[in-house]
Design an enzyme around this catalytic site. Structure first.
Site, mmCIF file in Angstrom:
data_model
loop_
_atom_site.group_PDB
_atom_site.id
_atom_site.type_symbol
_atom_site.label_atom_id
_atom_site.label_comp_id
_atom_site.label_asym_id
_atom_site.label_seq_id
_atom_site.Cartn_x
_atom_site.Cartn_y
_atom_site.Cartn_z
ATOM 1 N N SER A 1 14.725 -65.758 -26.502
ATOM 2 C CA SER A 1 15.425 -66.976 -26.893
ATOM 3 C C SER A 1 16.924 -66.898 -26.642
ATOM 4 C CB SER A 1 15.179 -67.275 -28.379
ATOM 5 O OG SER A 1 13.849 -67.643 -28.612
ATOM 6 N N TRP B 1 21.749 -62.485 -24.316
ATOM 7 C CA TRP B 1 22.877 -63.356 -23.982
ATOM 8 C C TRP B 1 23.869 -63.404 -25.142
ATOM 9 C CZ3 TRP B 1 21.930 -69.019 -21.910
ATOM 10 C CH2 TRP B 1 23.060 -69.442 -21.211
ATOM 11 N N HIS C 1 15.064 -59.250 -34.449
ATOM 12 C CA HIS C 1 14.129 -60.350 -34.264
ATOM 13 C C HIS C 1 13.542 -60.779 -35.604
ATOM 14 C CE1 HIS C 1 14.466 -60.531 -30.023
ATOM 15 N NE2 HIS C 1 13.795 -59.432 -29.747
ATOM 16 N N PRO D 1 10.585 -73.924 -27.607
ATOM 17 C CA PRO D 1 9.465 -72.978 -27.718
ATOM 18 C C PRO D 1 8.629 -72.832 -26.458
ATOM 19 C CG PRO D 1 9.655 -74.249 -29.732
ATOM 20 C CD PRO D 1 10.629 -74.856 -28.753
ATOM 21 N N VAL E 1 6.955 -69.260 -21.878
ATOM 22 C CA VAL E 1 6.885 -68.918 -20.454
ATOM 23 C C VAL E 1 7.567 -67.572 -20.213
ATOM 24 C CG1 VAL E 1 7.684 -69.556 -18.147
ATOM 25 C CG2 VAL E 1 6.694 -71.293 -19.650
#
Length: 294
Positions: free
Chosen positions: A36, A40, A92, A113, A118
């Protein structure tokens, strides 16, 4: 984040490891679901805190994944204790599973989501499961990998699956459990929700916004450039979350970073089923924000 934290445990994670860490005022806890935007956001925080695109160590050393059983708990604690810069720690675990501290900042990144699913599908093929089992002390070698279904079929199965969200956090119920918990806390001054698509659309603006929320100096253009997908992919050896060699290909971890892939793979019937499932799992205002419904 009040009372006794919920414990989340899987074959390679245990949120109980948070209970032994002495938090410091100003610590930044990055709480996301898998795929998600975790790495980053770790990079963004590294750049805002350290003020240089040339990080002094691999990102996974600067910002360890605290609940991951791959690395001994004592080693993670010792590394964090030795850090003199402002710490930014990956998890997480949903916010109700980590210690609450009004002097600590909690950053939650949300991604559509279907795009998350994917990325999860592709990430599963990039994991060395034998190595992961070895590092986490699982007694038996994992079963041989079975042929994987086409991604469109796997995505529909993911939408329809209905596990306990507390035990399968990367399921659709688990993803929305994590985000729903953060959503109800979003008005607290130390809780910061960030949308993956906002990072894609305006990375500079989002980094400036987050810096202000965290009480950090705004980034210059060189720091924003260092947080772009292409730059991060080019430095995958130092930025991929792989301190113990469980990825088959570090560069493949940064696969595409695009949005909208999941929705494009579904027909009208599957999209309708997805929307119905979401409506049963999360409030309308969260879903509107998450799905970018205006």
């Amino acid at each position: 984040m009040s009372g006794t934290p919920t414990r989340y445990r899987s074959s390679d994670e245990d949120s109980a490891r948070w209970q032994g860490l002495a938090l410091r005022p100003g610590d930044i806890v990055i709480s996301t679901r898998s795929k998600s935007g975790t790495t980053w956001m770790q990079m963004i925080c590294a750049l805002l805190v350290l003020r240089t695109p040339e990080l002094p160590a691999p990102l996974s050393e600067l910002s360890p994944w605290l609940d991951w059983l791959v690395e001994p708990q004592e080693a993670v604690y010792a590394r964090l204790a030795a850090q003199r810069h402002r710490r930014f720690i990956k998890t997480h675990t949903p916010l109700d599973g980590v210690p609450a501290d009004p002097q600590v900042h909690y950053v939650v990144v949300a991604r559509h989501p279907l795009d998350l699913a994917v990325s999860l599908h592709h990430q599963a093929a990039n994991l060395d499961r034998a190595r992961l089992a070895e590092l986490t002390g699982q007694p038996d070698a994992p079963e041989p990998e079975r042929p994987r279904p086409p991604i469109e079929q796997a995505l529909v199965r993911w939408i329809d699956a209905d596990p306990d969200p507390r035990t399968e956090l990367d399921s659709l119920p688990g993803v929305l459990w994590h985000l729903r918990d953060a959503w109800v806390r979003r008005h607290r001054p130390n809780i910061h929700l960030v949308h993956y698509d906002d990072l894609r659309a305006d990375l500079s603006g989002q980094m400036h916004r987050l810096a202000a929320r965290l009480g950090l100096d705004p980034p210059g253009p060189e720091l924003v450039e260092a947080a772009t997908f292409d730059r991060m992919r080019a430095h995958a050896d130092r930025l991929a979350p792989d301190p113990a060699g469980v990825l088959k290909d570090r560069q493949a971890f940064f696969r595409s970073g695009r949005s909208g892939q999941g929705r494009a793979m579904l027909d009208d019937e599957a999209r309708a089923r997805y929307r119905s499932r979401c409506a049963a799992l999360a409030p309308p205002d969260l879903l509107s924000w998450l799905h970018r419904d205006g």
